[in-house]
Design an enzyme around this catalytic site. Structure first.
Site, mmCIF file in Angstrom:
data_model
loop_
_atom_site.group_PDB
_atom_site.id
_atom_site.type_symbol
_atom_site.label_atom_id
_atom_site.label_comp_id
_atom_site.label_asym_id
_atom_site.label_seq_id
_atom_site.Cartn_x
_atom_site.Cartn_y
_atom_site.Cartn_z
ATOM 1 N N CYS A 1 0.864 -1.180 0.000
ATOM 2 C CA CYS A 1 0.000 0.000 0.000
ATOM 3 C C CYS A 1 0.899 1.227 0.000
ATOM 4 C CB CYS A 1 -1.005 -0.033 1.166
ATOM 5 S SG CYS A 1 -0.325 0.123 2.817
ATOM 6 N N HIS B 1 12.523 -13.812 14.526
ATOM 7 C CA HIS B 1 12.189 -13.606 15.936
ATOM 8 C C HIS B 1 10.690 -13.569 16.202
ATOM 9 C CE1 HIS B 1 16.323 -11.681 17.048
ATOM 10 N NE2 HIS B 1 16.451 -12.752 16.284
#
Length: 176
Positions: free
Chosen positions: A82, A115
Site C-alpha cells: 500500500c 524472531h
C-alpha cells in the site's frame, strides 16, 4: 550488531515456494507489477487478489482477501503493498493467527521472520523503490522462524494475547 545480523541480501538463498499471496490497494498499484515479477522468480504461483488499477479501494478489503489465502491454507506467506505499509499492517494484525510487519529494510524483514514469525510482509510503495523492495521481499522469503526457545515462547505469548482478547470480546468484557 553481530556480523551475522548484517548479512547482505546478495548472500541469501531464496527457496522456491509453492504459492505466495499478493495484494495491493490503489497506492500500491505502481509497485505491484514489479513485486509480482520478483515473486514469480521464487514461487510456482502468485495468487494476486489486489487492486487491478489505481482507482481508490479500501485497504481493509484488499487485506481481508489476501489474509484469507493464509487462513484457507492456500499460501504460507503474503505480501501487502500500500502507500506506506502501515494501514495494511494494521488491518492484517486484526486477524487471529496473522503476524504482519512493515519492513522497509532487510534487517527488519529478517528479524521479523526469525524472531516474530511474521507471515505477512507489508511494504509502502511511497516509501521504497524497486531495488529495496526486491531485497526486502527476498529476505522475507529466505528467512525462517528461529528454533530458539525465547522466540518460540514470545510468539506463543502473542497467540495467548489473541486468545484472551477474543475471549473478552465474546464475554463482553474489556481487554486487557
Amino acid at each position: 550488531m553481530s556480523k551475522d545480523e548484517s548479512r547482505s541480501p546478495q548472500q541469501i538463498t531464496v527457496p522456491q515456494w509453492p504459492a505466495i499471496g499478493l495484494a495491493n490497494d490503489h497506492a500500491g498499484f505502481l509497485l505491484k507489477d514489479f513485486v509480482c515479477k520478483v515473486l514469480k522468480q521464487h514461487c510456482d504461483e502468485v495468487i494476486d487478489v489486489g487492486a487491478m488499477s489505481d482507482s481508490p479501494v479500501d485497504f481493509p478489503d484488499v487485506t481481508r482477501r489476501a489474509i484469507s489465502l493464509i487462513k484457507e491454507d492456500k499460501v504460507k506467506r503474503v505480501i501487502l503493498v500500500c502507500g506506506t505499509g502501515a494501514g495494511a499492517c494494521i488491518a492484517a494484525n486484526k486477524i487471529p493467527g496473522i503476524r504482519a510487519a512493515v519492513c522497509h529494510d532487510t534487517f527488519v524483514a529478517r528479524q521479523a521472520v526469525e524472531h516474530d514469525d511474521i507471515n505477512v510482509l507489508c511494504i509502502g510503495a511511497w516509501i521504497i523503490g524497486p531495488q529495496v523492495a526486491r531485497d526486502v521481499i527476498e529476505t522475507f522469503l529466505a528467512s525462517e522462524f528461529s528454533t530458539q526457545e525465547q522466540f518460540r515462547r514470545r510468539v506463543e505469548k502473542l497467540r495467548d494475547l489473541e486468545h484472551d482478547a477474543a475471549k473478552a470480546l465474546i464475554e463482553g468484557r474489556r481487554f486487557p
